[in-house]
Design a protein around this motif. Sequence first.
Motif, short mmCIF file in Angstrom:
data_model
loop_
_atom_site.label_atom_id
_atom_site.label_comp_id
_atom_site.label_asym_id
_atom_site.label_seq_id
_atom_site.Cartn_x
_atom_site.Cartn_y
_atom_site.Cartn_z
N TRP A 137 0.83 -1.21 0.00
CA TRP A 137 0.00 0.00 0.00
C TRP A 137 0.87 1.26 0.00
O TRP A 137 0.48 2.29 -0.53
CB TRP A 137 -0.91 -0.02 1.23
CG TRP A 137 -1.99 1.02 1.23
CD1 TRP A 137 -2.09 2.10 2.06
CD2 TRP A 137 -3.13 1.07 0.37
NE1 TRP A 137 -3.21 2.82 1.77
CE2 TRP A 137 -3.88 2.21 0.74
CE3 TRP A 137 -3.59 0.27 -0.67
CZ2 TRP A 137 -5.07 2.57 0.11
CZ3 TRP A 137 -4.78 0.61 -1.31
CH2 TRP A 137 -5.50 1.75 -0.92
N ARG A 138 2.04 1.15 0.58
CA ARG A 138 2.95 2.31 0.67
C ARG A 138 4.12 2.19 -0.30
O ARG A 138 5.14 2.85 -0.13
CB ARG A 138 3.44 2.46 2.11
CG ARG A 138 2.30 2.70 3.10
CD ARG A 138 2.78 2.75 4.55
NE ARG A 138 1.65 2.97 5.45
CZ ARG A 138 0.89 2.00 5.95
NH1 ARG A 138 1.17 0.73 5.65
NH2 ARG A 138 -0.12 2.27 6.74
N SER A 139 3.95 1.36 -1.33
CA SER A 139 5.03 1.13 -2.28
C SER A 139 5.20 2.31 -3.25
O SER A 139 4.27 2.62 -4.01
CB SER A 139 4.74 -0.15 -3.09
OG SER A 139 5.53 -0.21 -4.25
N PRO A 140 6.35 2.98 -3.25
CA PRO A 140 6.58 4.06 -4.21
C PRO A 140 6.49 3.56 -5.66
O PRO A 140 6.06 4.31 -6.55
CB PRO A 140 7.99 4.55 -3.87
CG PRO A 140 8.21 4.13 -2.45
CD PRO A 140 7.46 2.83 -2.31
N ARG A 141 6.91 2.33 -5.89
CA ARG A 141 6.87 1.80 -7.26
C ARG A 141 5.43 1.69 -7.76
O ARG A 141 5.13 2.02 -8.90
CB ARG A 141 7.55 0.43 -7.32
CG ARG A 141 7.78 -0.07 -8.74
CD ARG A 141 8.54 -1.37 -8.74
NE ARG A 141 7.69 -2.48 -8.37
CZ ARG A 141 6.88 -3.11 -9.22
NH1 ARG A 141 6.80 -2.70 -10.48
NH2 ARG A 141 6.15 -4.13 -8.83
N LEU A 142 4.53 1.22 -6.90
CA LEU A 142 3.13 1.11 -7.31
C LEU A 142 2.50 2.49 -7.48
O LEU A 142 1.66 2.69 -8.36
CB LEU A 142 2.35 0.28 -6.29
CG LEU A 142 2.65 -1.23 -6.30
CD1 LEU A 142 1.92 -1.93 -5.16
CD2 LEU A 142 2.25 -1.86 -7.63
N ALA A 143 2.89 3.45 -6.63
CA ALA A 143 2.39 4.82 -6.79
C ALA A 143 2.85 5.40 -8.13
O ALA A 143 2.07 6.08 -8.83
CB ALA A 143 2.85 5.69 -5.64
N ASP A 150 4.48 10.93 -6.28
CA ASP A 150 4.64 11.61 -5.00
C ASP A 150 3.56 11.21 -3.98
O ASP A 150 3.61 11.66 -2.83
CB ASP A 150 4.60 13.13 -5.20
CG ASP A 150 5.79 13.62 -6.02
OD1 ASP A 150 6.86 13.00 -5.94
OD2 ASP A 150 5.63 14.62 -6.75
N ALA A 151 2.61 10.39 -4.39
CA ALA A 151 1.56 9.96 -3.46
C ALA A 151 2.17 9.11 -2.35
O ALA A 151 3.00 8.24 -2.61
CB ALA A 151 0.48 9.18 -4.20
#
Length: 338
Positions: A137-143, A150-151
């Motif tokens: 849920w907090r994965s920068p790659r998935l964002a 930047d989410a």
Amino acid sequence: MARSHVSLRFLVVTAILALAPLAGGWWAWKGQGPLQQPGTVLVRKGMTLNQVADQMERDGVIRSASLFKLWARARKLQLIRGEYTINPRASLSDVAGKLRRGEIHYTNVVIPDGIQAWSLQKRLRDFVPEEVFWKLWRSPRLARTAGFPDAEDLEGLVAPATYRLHHAMEPEEVMLMLVEAFRNQVKPRLEGGPLPPYQTLILASLVEKETRLPEEQPKVAGVYLKRLRMGMRLQCDPTSLYARWASGDLRFTAPTPEDIRRPSRFNTYTVAGLPPTPIAIPGPSALEAARAPEVGKNLYFVATGLGGHAFAPTLSLHNRNVNAYRKELARQRRMAHG
């Protein structure tokens, strides 16, 4: 004469002995299998033919991994990753046929408008373990994949849809499917509004949680946009609930005075501007309302108690609407108690 009878018996016995392995092979291939109740075969990424065959024998799906391997190599079987449901007493032939045809069993998982992280996690728990979900849920790659690098998390970055999942999928693969659907289906709808795309998404999530009536949503978006431009706090009740959940209190009940006063970067009663992330998955009509808000004189709104909202341009008119709402609730309570 006796010699001819002996010869005949010898030939019959010899024929039976010769055919016995064939009959045994046919029974091993076509006879009822050992499975007592419906079962599942998972062909996971990277599994070899030998691993799948041995696993099926260990799980009591088939009797002979060796026979399955012989058949699979003779047919040059190409395993298709997936989840296969096996009926009780399915023969080795039945099992092999399902794998050869790639008859993957899918589960439809509905992700509706309006849900947020905690509800989404519960809907996906059979496919994504809870601790893995929160890490992803907090994965920068998935964002980045969703289109908003930047989410800080994936709140709002999931497309509402029905997803076809199976248990051989990797957890990250499941989450990737959700954010790719967002990038392809939702992100393009965020362009062209009065706010940048990510802020449009946040505004849409507030609108989604305030009202499900499409005819009201542009008005709600207009009130919030007007307040943003004036520097006035949004005072959005659903953000106070989101702040409660973000604090670890997962009671899904109406906002309390304590919720309204809670210091939180998500609570628009205690901080100015939009919250740092969306607070839910907005639906198409809420997205359109945030992209094209109906900005007029209205600066306030309150529920009517009858399923909609009353809008007002001034605080005095708003207070009148609030009193009408309270009277309606009191009337409904009297009716409920006879």
